[in-house]
Structures are given as C-alpha cells and as structure tokens.
Design a protein around this motif. Structure first.
Motif, PDB file in Angstrom:
ATOM      1  N   GLU A  46      34.790  46.265  32.447  1.00 38.20           N
ATOM      2  CA  GLU A  46      35.090  46.591  33.844  1.00 38.20           C
ATOM      3  C   GLU A  46      33.946  47.377  34.486  1.00 38.20           C
ATOM      4  N   VAL A  49      31.145  45.069  35.515  1.00 35.46           N
ATOM      5  CA  VAL A  49      31.427  44.416  36.800  1.00 35.46           C
ATOM      6  C   VAL A  49      31.223  45.394  37.945  1.00 35.46           C
ATOM      7  N   ARG A  50      31.756  46.606  37.816  1.00 35.94           N
ATOM      8  CA  ARG A  50      31.677  47.595  38.897  1.00 35.94           C
ATOM      9  C   ARG A  50      30.224  47.922  39.266  1.00 35.94           C
ATOM     10  N   LEU A  53      28.669  44.947  41.012  1.00 36.02           N
ATOM     11  CA  LEU A  53      29.233  44.741  42.349  1.00 36.02           C
ATOM     12  C   LEU A  53      28.698  45.776  43.332  1.00 36.02           C
ATOM     13  N   ASP A  84      39.056  51.498  42.155  1.00 34.97           N
ATOM     14  CA  ASP A  84      37.723  51.269  41.587  1.00 34.97           C
ATOM     15  C   ASP A  84      36.617  51.548  42.597  1.00 34.97           C
ATOM     16  N   CYS A 100      38.256  46.077  40.426  1.00 31.46           N
ATOM     17  CA  CYS A 100      37.412  45.352  39.478  1.00 31.46           C
ATOM     18  C   CYS A 100      38.183  45.106  38.183  1.00 31.46           C
ATOM     19  N   SER A 130      37.631  41.427  42.010  1.00 26.69           N
ATOM     20  CA  SER A 130      36.529  40.723  41.369  1.00 26.69           C
ATOM     21  C   SER A 130      36.587  40.931  39.865  1.00 26.69           C
ATOM     22  N   ASN A 131      36.278  39.865  39.129  1.00 27.21           N
ATOM     23  CA  ASN A 131      36.069  39.981  37.693  1.00 27.21           C
ATOM     24  C   ASN A 131      34.597  39.697  37.374  1.00 27.21           C
ATOM     25  N   GLY A 132      33.763  39.755  38.397  1.00 25.90           N
ATOM     26  CA  GLY A 132      32.346  39.525  38.237  1.00 25.90           C
ATOM     27  C   GLY A 132      31.950  38.073  38.366  1.00 25.90           C
ATOM     28  N   HIS A 135      35.350  36.231  43.047  1.00 25.19           N
ATOM     29  CA  HIS A 135      35.559  37.318  44.004  1.00 25.19           C
ATOM     30  C   HIS A 135      36.523  36.798  45.067  1.00 25.19           C
TER      31      HIS A 135
END
Length: 158
Positions: A46, A49-50, A53, A84, A100, A130-132, A135
């Motif tokens: 996570e 991804v964060r 993003l 997040d 995320c 989003s999971n990367g 989105h």
C-alpha cells in the motif's frame, strides 16, 4: 537485501516510475523514502502505491505538495478511521480524497463504500481509489451528494 529491493523495483504500476530511495532497516525490513513527509517508512504494498500516486499528483498534475495530507486520523461516529491521501484546495476545503490499496487488491464496491464513508466527514468534491494499476475517480454532486465516475484525476487548477 538485494532480492527484496529487486522485488520492489520489479513491481510495475500504472503510474510513472521515478527514482525511489530505499533503505534496509536493522530488523531486515525495507523502508521507502516518502518525499512528502521527508522520512523513511516501512515499505508495504500500500505504501508503494501511495508514494507513487503522490509523485504522480505532484510531478505530473501539479498538485501542490503543501496541500496534501497523508494517513491522518478522522472520527466517524464512534470509530477512529484513517484516510490515505487528502488534497485540499487553496482555500483549505477538501478537494480530493484517495484510498490506496495494494496492487493485488481489486477495487470493489466495498472500497468505494469505504472512501465514501470517510467522505461523509471530510466532504471532498472528488474521490479516488487506486491499487496502482487501476484508478477510479468520482465527483460528488454538492446538491444531491451522489457520485458520478469521471475518467481521470481532477485538474487541480479548475
């Protein structure tokens, strides 16, 4: 550590790559440098991804770093929750709230409901999940409170 770092470097996302800084901790964990918070954080899927993003929002969409808050608590009824990413507009109003998930987590209705519940308190004009790799962005109608899906992250300057 080389194997762990190689694993993370091979984790491709549907976001632009950038020069990520890693560090091995004494306990064997890998940490990632978060340029927004200016510190190393334990690297989880996570967090991967964060960080990507936030990089995308600031480097490609010109979102001001100073208006982004990460992983802050909020109280919803009697429950303590944690969002997040929250972007505020230049007046300080909530603009975009993003949840995320790890790359392998599907973006289901349950995830949409999670960020929607948070937004009952925050009242952001836009929501994102989003999971990367996938989105999903939504815009809240101020009059009805209902959401409609939009095709991209909102333009910060509008």
């Amino acid at each position: 550590m080389v194997d762990k770092l190689q694993h993370w470097r091979e984790q491709k996302l549907n976001l632009p790559a950038f020069d990520v800084r890693f560090r091995e901790e004494e306990n064997g964990n890998v940490s990632i440098f978060d340029p927004l918070r200016r510190k190393y954080l334990v690297l989880t899927p996570e967090e991967w991804v964060r960080v990507h993003l936030v990089h995308y929002l600031t480097a490609y969409l010109d979102y001001p770093k100073s208006l982004i808050s990460l992983e802050r608590g909020l109280r919803y009824h009697v429950l303590q929750k944690r969002f997040d990413i929250l972007v505020r507009d230049r007046t300080g109003a909530a603009f975009l709230l993003i949840e995320c998930k790890a790359p392998g987590i599907p973006l289901t209705q349950k995830v949409v409901e999670q960020v929607s519940v948070y937004n009952q308190k925050i009242q952001a004009a836009f929501l994102g999940i989003s999971n990367g790799n996938t989105h999903i962005c939504m815009q809240r109608d101020a009059g009805t409170g209902k959401y409609r899906q939009i095709q991209h992250f909102p333009d910060f300057s509008s």
